[in-house]
Design a protein around this motif. Structure first.
Motif, PDB file in Angstrom:
ATOM      1  N   ARG A   1       0.844  -1.213   0.000  1.00 25.18           N
ATOM      2  CA  ARG A   1       0.000   0.000   0.000  1.00 25.18           C
ATOM      3  C   ARG A   1       0.876   1.258   0.000  1.00 25.18           C
ATOM      4  N   ALA A   2       1.943   1.225   0.798  1.00 22.58           N
ATOM      5  CA  ALA A   2       2.814   2.406   0.867  1.00 22.58           C
ATOM      6  C   ALA A   2       3.442   2.679  -0.499  1.00 22.58           C
ATOM      7  N   ALA A   3       3.867   1.618  -1.200  1.00 22.49           N
ATOM      8  CA  ALA A   3       4.518   1.800  -2.504  1.00 22.49           C
ATOM      9  C   ALA A   3       3.510   2.317  -3.532  1.00 22.49           C
ATOM     10  N   VAL A   4       2.312   1.764  -3.543  1.00 22.90           N
ATOM     11  CA  VAL A   4       1.286   2.224  -4.496  1.00 22.90           C
ATOM     12  C   VAL A   4       0.935   3.690  -4.213  1.00 22.90           C
ATOM     13  N   ASN A   5       0.760   4.010  -2.935  1.00 23.39           N
ATOM     14  CA  ASN A   5       0.386   5.390  -2.600  1.00 23.39           C
ATOM     15  C   ASN A   5       1.480   6.384  -2.992  1.00 23.39           C
ATOM     16  N   ALA A   6       2.735   5.979  -2.783  1.00 20.87           N
ATOM     17  CA  ALA A   6       3.850   6.864  -3.149  1.00 20.87           C
ATOM     18  C   ALA A   6       3.875   7.077  -4.658  1.00 20.87           C
TER      19      ALA A   6
END
Ligand code: DC
Length: 182
Positions: free
Chosen positions: A72-77
């Motif tokens: 999720r963190a990678a997609v959001n970034a």
């Protein structure tokens, strides 16, 4: 954080029409469309070694891959990075609440599960589905809603649009009109 580029967030449950609506709204406004579900599907396909993002295997596994905090963190970034330089319409489950809490306009689409199932089957089969097929798909959608529930977060300031009795064109025009007012 204040931003110079516009963000329109369109969230909603599976088969509520977020992607097709976001694509159409983006075309109308000349914005870029970012489909966050496609990024979760891409990561799932990569992990499974499959190339088709819409394959049944990816669809079956994506909900659990999308639970992984690092994913999720990678997609959001990635979404935030893409939105830095251009006006965007972003669709997903948590775009207005988590990814872009400062979006200019937030929409949350809902529709009756039976109607969502009917539309999804019509798109997939290119014909009218039978009641038995719709009942089966409705059951799958309700299960999918449950497995996506923790990540489906409606922003407090989102405009809720129930599309059960709306045509896609009506819902697009409604969103475009709201976008032109902000
Ligand atoms: O919208 P879709 O069916 O392509 O989404 C694929 C999966 O990704 C679905 O299980 C929900 C998840 N998802 C999410 O957790 N957060 C988002 N912003 C978008 C999708």
């Amino acid at each position: 954080m204040s931003r110079s580029k516009a963000v329109i967030a369109i969230d909603g449950p599976a088969a509520s029409g977020t992607s097709s609506t976001a694509a159409w709204v983006a075309r109308e406004l000349g914005y870029l469309h970012l489909d966050s579900g496609a990024l979760y599907r891409a990561e799932t396909a990569r992990r499974l070694g499959i190339e088709d993002l819409r394959s049944p295997e990816v669809t079956a596994a994506v909900s659990s891959v999308a639970q992984i905090p690092e994913v999720r963190a990678a997609v959001n970034a990635e979404l935030r990075c893409m939105a830095e330089t251009t006006d965007v319409v972003v669709d997903g489950r948590d775009i207005g609440s988590v990814v872009f809490p400062d979006a200019q306009l937030k929409i949350f689409l809902v529709a009756d599960p039976w109607e969502r199932a009917r539309r999804r089957l019509h798109q997939r089969l290119q014909r009218s589905a039978t009641d038995a097929e719709i009942a089966d798909e409705t059951r799958r959608l309700v299960e999918r809603d449950a497995s996506d529930a923790t990540n489906t977060l409606q922003a407090r300031d989102a405009v809720l649009i129930d599309t059960t009795y709306l045509t896609q064109e009506d819902q697009v025009q409604r969103i475009v009109a709201l976008a032109q007012k902000v």
